[in-house]
Design an enzyme around this catalytic site. Structure first.
Site, PDB file in Angstrom:
ATOM      1  N   TYR A 144       0.823  -1.207   0.000  1.00 35.84           N
ATOM      2  CA  TYR A 144       0.000   0.000   0.000  1.00 35.84           C
ATOM      3  C   TYR A 144       0.861   1.262   0.000  1.00 35.84           C
ATOM      4  CZ  TYR A 144      -4.729  -1.867   0.774  1.00 35.84           C
ATOM      5  OH  TYR A 144      -5.951  -2.462   0.638  1.00 35.84           O
ATOM      6  N   LYS A 194       3.186 -15.338   1.700  1.00 36.04           N
ATOM      7  CA  LYS A 194       3.374 -16.031   0.423  1.00 36.04           C
ATOM      8  C   LYS A 194       4.872 -16.324   0.290  1.00 36.04           C
ATOM      9  CE  LYS A 194       1.841 -17.626  -3.537  1.00 36.04           C
ATOM     10  NZ  LYS A 194       0.935 -18.786  -3.655  1.00 36.04           N
ATOM     11  N   ASP A 227      -2.935 -18.273  -0.224  1.00 40.94           N
ATOM     12  CA  ASP A 227      -3.943 -18.952  -1.046  1.00 40.94           C
ATOM     13  C   ASP A 227      -4.629 -20.052  -0.238  1.00 40.94           C
ATOM     14  OD1 ASP A 227      -1.484 -20.276  -1.033  1.00 40.94           O
ATOM     15  OD2 ASP A 227      -1.567 -20.876  -3.140  1.00 40.94           O
ATOM     16  N   ASP A 251      -6.334  -7.102   3.858  1.00 34.73           N
ATOM     17  CA  ASP A 251      -7.473  -6.437   3.239  1.00 34.73           C
ATOM     18  C   ASP A 251      -8.389  -7.478   2.605  1.00 34.73           C
ATOM     19  OD1 ASP A 251      -9.042  -4.286   2.152  1.00 34.73           O
ATOM     20  OD2 ASP A 251      -8.070  -4.653   0.221  1.00 34.73           O
ATOM     21  N   ASP A 255     -12.234  -9.243   4.192  1.00 33.32           N
ATOM     22  CA  ASP A 255     -13.524  -9.202   3.494  1.00 33.32           C
ATOM     23  C   ASP A 255     -14.099 -10.606   3.353  1.00 33.32           C
ATOM     24  OD1 ASP A 255     -13.315  -6.419   3.068  1.00 33.32           O
ATOM     25  OD2 ASP A 255     -14.181  -6.592   1.054  1.00 33.32           O
TER      26      ASP A 255
HETATM   27  C1  IPM Z   1     -10.444  -1.281   3.967  1.00 33.61           C
HETATM   28  C2  IPM Z   1     -10.674  -0.592   2.649  1.00 33.61           C
HETATM   29  C3  IPM Z   1      -9.500   0.339   2.386  1.00 33.61           C
HETATM   30  C4  IPM Z   1      -8.244  -0.490   2.309  1.00 33.61           C
HETATM   31  C5  IPM Z   1      -9.656   1.255   1.144  1.00 33.61           C
HETATM   32  C6  IPM Z   1     -10.928   2.049   1.183  1.00 33.61           C
HETATM   33  C7  IPM Z   1      -8.463   2.149   0.964  1.00 33.61           C
HETATM   34  O1  IPM Z   1     -10.845  -1.529   1.636  1.00 33.61           O
HETATM   35  O2  IPM Z   1     -10.343  -0.587   4.998  1.00 33.61           O
HETATM   36  O3  IPM Z   1     -10.361  -2.512   4.000  1.00 33.61           O
HETATM   37  O4  IPM Z   1      -7.940  -1.073   1.254  1.00 33.61           O
HETATM   38  O5  IPM Z   1      -7.550  -0.582   3.313  1.00 33.61           O
HETATM   39 MN    MN Z   2     -10.933  -3.586   2.316  1.00 37.62          MN
END
Ligand code: IPM
Ligand code: MN
Length: 364
Positions: A144, A194, A227, A251, A255
């Site tokens: 990032y 990884k 993975d 990240d 999710d």
């Molecule tokens: C998160 C979001 C952020 C990230 C974005 C909005 C920059 O996806 O907080 O997970 O990638 O960290």
């Molecule tokens: Mn995110």
């Protein structure tokens, strides 16, 4: 005696950010009214909202407010309106700059699937029921932020690149956060990398192992390729206690983990490590339902629960969690989670139901 006062910067941001922030603040106010502390709010623009007002996703004056606060609550940033922008002008870059400036290097994302939510999962209820894990995502390093990065012409085409870079101290400090949390939980850490391909992951693995052997040998540690971790999260999420990983893998995996409970709208986060904590729901700005009283406020409300914990107001934090469980147990569901047999409620109704549960808890 003067009551304890906390200064909270509110950054509602874009899309459903303001919808869920409003309810999180209502919950904070209720917690304060039953406890011995006072909250001062300072609402500021961030992301697209700040671009519209000041042509900057994180104006200097806003950042200054944040670094001087006790805690920061952020709603969400981004949306189609700003998708044409690039680089430092994007709404997201305001958020990244804020995390970096606050020194919030450890992002805690707890995922649990209470019985009341197991049937909302896209996976079989018996596969996810009882999941209780904590993702510790490194937040201020990795790909990032790595340099060099760029996009440039090369002959008759273009090339673009980012750099995934970690230093020993960056890995060491986030590993310690993960081991500390594991010590308060089920004493097991899975470090995700990884290392079969990436040199940066080989360093990650070595440093995590070293920190473990030196100071946390009482905690179980396993290493897992990313993975495989993605697959294991779906196959058998109950095997995980604490997962520690870099910025990009964290990240993505968080999710994926969030959907175990049926919705990203449930997942709170705390970004810590600096003087000021940053608290934000994991979900995005969901522009399609913004301003319609439809968004799930639970992630934002649980985020202020985490904030109260970090401020040392554990009893109030407990009340917030209790209120959320009560509302879910009673069958209240926003649209993202609503299945047959449930009561469909709006953002504000969900919040009120949570507040009822909190009130009962705090009085009792
Ligand atoms: C998160 C979001 C952020 C990230 C974005 C909005 C920059 O996806 O907080 O997970 O990638 O960290
Ligand atoms: Mn995110």
């Amino acid at each position: 005696m003067n009551k304890k006062t906390y200064n909270i910067v509110l950054l509602p941001g874009d899309g459903i950010g303001p919808d869920v922030t409003r309810e999180a603040v209502a919950v904070l106010d209720l917690a304060a009214s039953h406890s011995g502390f006072v909250l001062n709010y300072d609402e500021q623009p961030v992301g697209g909202a700040a671009i519209d007002q000041q042509n900057n996703p994180l104006p200097d004056a806003v950042l200054e407010r944040c670094t001087g606060a006790d805690s920061v609550l952020l709603g969400a940033v981004g949306g189609p309106k700003w998708d044409h922008l690039t680089g430092a002008m994007r709404p997201e870059s305001g958020l990244l700059k804020l995390r970096k400036a606050l020194g919030a290097f450890a992002n805690l994302r707890p995922v649990s699937v209470p019985d009341s939510l197991a049937d909302a999962s896209p996976l079989r209820a018996d596969a996810v029921r009882g999941t209780d894990l904590l993702v510790v995502r490194e937040l201020t390093g990795g790909i990032y932020f790595g340099e060099p990065r760029g996009r440039e012409p090369e002959g008759d085409h273009e090339k673009a690149y980012n750099t995934m870079v970690y230093t020993t101290p960056e890995i060491d400090r986030v590993a310690r956060v993960a081991f500390d949390w594991a010590g308060k939980r089920r004493r097991s850490v899975t470090s995700v990398d990884k290392a079969n391909v990436l040199v940066v992951s080989q360093l990650w693995r070595d440093v995590v192992q070293h920190v473990h052997d030196k100071d946390f040998s009482n905690i179980a540690l396993q290493h897992m390729y990313v993975d495989n971790a993605a697959m294991q999260l779906v196959l058998n999420p109950r095997q995980f206690d604490v997962i520690v990983t870099g910025n990009l893998f964290g990240d993505i995996l968080s999710d994926a983990a969030a959907t175990l409970g049926g919705s990203l709208g449930l997942l709170p986060s705390a970004s810590v490590g600096g003087k000021v904590g940053l608290f934000e729901p994991v979900h995005g700005s969901a522009p399609d339902i913004a301003g319609q009283d439809k968004a799930n406020p639970v992630a934002a409300i649980l985020s202020v629960g985490m904030m109260l914990d970090f401020l040392g107001e554990e009893k109030a934090a407990e009340a917030v969690r209790h209120g959320v469980h009560e509302a879910l147990d009673a069958g209240a569901r926003t649209a993202d989670l609503c299945r047959e047999g449930h009561r469909r409620v709006s953002t504000s109704e969900m919040s009120q139901e949570i507040q009822r549960g909190m009130t009962a808890f705090m009085k009792g």
